[in-house]
Design an enzyme around this catalytic site. Structure first.
Site, short mmCIF file in Angstrom:
data_model
loop_
_atom_site.label_atom_id
_atom_site.label_comp_id
_atom_site.label_asym_id
_atom_site.label_seq_id
_atom_site.Cartn_x
_atom_site.Cartn_y
_atom_site.Cartn_z
N LYS A 87 0.86 -1.20 0.00
CA LYS A 87 0.00 0.00 0.00
C LYS A 87 0.89 1.24 0.00
O LYS A 87 1.77 1.39 0.85
CB LYS A 87 -0.88 -0.04 1.25
CG LYS A 87 -2.16 0.71 1.16
CD LYS A 87 -3.00 0.38 2.39
CE LYS A 87 -4.29 1.13 2.42
NZ LYS A 87 -4.95 0.99 3.73
C1 E4P Z 1 -8.21 1.48 3.95
O1 E4P Z 1 -7.47 1.10 3.12
C2 E4P Z 1 -8.14 2.81 4.57
O2 E4P Z 1 -6.93 2.97 5.21
C3 E4P Z 1 -9.29 2.95 5.51
O3 E4P Z 1 -10.45 2.47 4.86
C4 E4P Z 1 -9.48 4.32 6.08
O4 E4P Z 1 -10.68 4.33 6.80
P1 E4P Z 1 -11.07 5.46 7.85
O5 E4P Z 1 -11.35 6.70 7.11
O6 E4P Z 1 -12.29 4.90 8.54
O7 E4P Z 1 -9.90 5.61 8.78
#
Ligand code: E4P
EC number: 2.2.1.2
Length: 218
Positions: A87
């Site tokens: 990522k």
């Molecule tokens: C996933 O890849 C993201 O990091 C995540 O969905 C962020 O979610 P949030 O906005 O609830 O922290």
């Protein structure tokens, strides 16, 4: 539509996996910290533990922000397990790193995407997944679902293979709306998956079926 769970909590990942509908896991540094996973060795071990629970892709985020260190960190993460997807944040060096990983056959998830232009760049750089943050846009009175529609249109116009991973999902209606728009994947908390099960008419109907069965079979 693939279902990913957005957590580093092993119990929740196991629960979602046991339901039989889980296709993968997304994590980020905040989710790892929430579970108290700190220190490089513990973090790497935790990713492997997650891979050993689920059958699908597991996103592991780099914390470096310059190209050389993103590449070093991402290659180390990818070496951990075949299910790992690296990522990478949507910044300039991140785009270069996405292209580098793509050329090397290392799968990637471009995170922190908040505009169609960012999603277009991620696809051009060969990202496997692009993660538009639906909930965080909704949090600031901006239509997160509209962003997903715009990315869907752009990707379909040109046949980009990058999969749209609707991230920052907060609840069940986000899941349904993303499914209508044609997001390839959604990642959300366990509650957003469990919520899909619920309908009072199902509960009432089942209670009546069982009551009627008992009447004739007791
Ligand atoms: C996933 O890849 C993201 O990091 C995540 O969905 C962020 O979610 P949030 O906005 O609830 O922290």
């Amino acid at each position: 539509m693939k279902f990913f769970i957005d957590t580093a909590n092993l119990e929740q990942i196991k629960e979602a996996q046991e339901l039989g509908v889980l296709d993968g896991v997304t994590t980020n540094p905040s989710l790892m910290a929430k579970e108290g996973i700190t220190g490089k060795d513990n973090i790497l071990k935790h990713y492997v533990d997650i891979c050993n629970i689920v059958d699908g892709d597991v996103s592991a985020e780099v914390v470096a922000t310059d190209f050389d260190n993103m590449v070093k960190e991402g290659e180390e993460l990818a070496e951990l397990h075949e299910q790992i997807v690296v990522k990478v944040p949507m910044i300039k060096d991140g785009v270069k790193a996405l292209k580098y990983f793509s050329d090397k056959g290392i799968r990637t998830n471009c995170t922190l995407v908040f505009s169609p232009g960012q999603a277009l760049l991620a696809a051009k750089a060969g990202a496997t997944y692009v993660s538009p943050f639906l909930g965080r846009l909704d949090d600031i009175s901006t239509d997160g679902l509209n962003l997903i529609s715009e990315i869907r249109l752009i990707y379909d116009n040109y046949g980009f293979e990058t999969q749209i991973l609707a991230a920052s999902i907060r609840h069940t209606m986000h899941v349904i709306d993303c499914a209508k728009i044609g997001a390839d994947v959604m990642t959300g908390p366990l509650s957003s998956i469990d919520g899909l099960l619920k309908h009072p008419l199902t509960d009432i109907g089942l209670a009546k079926f069982l009551e009627d069965y008992k009447k004739g079979n007791s």
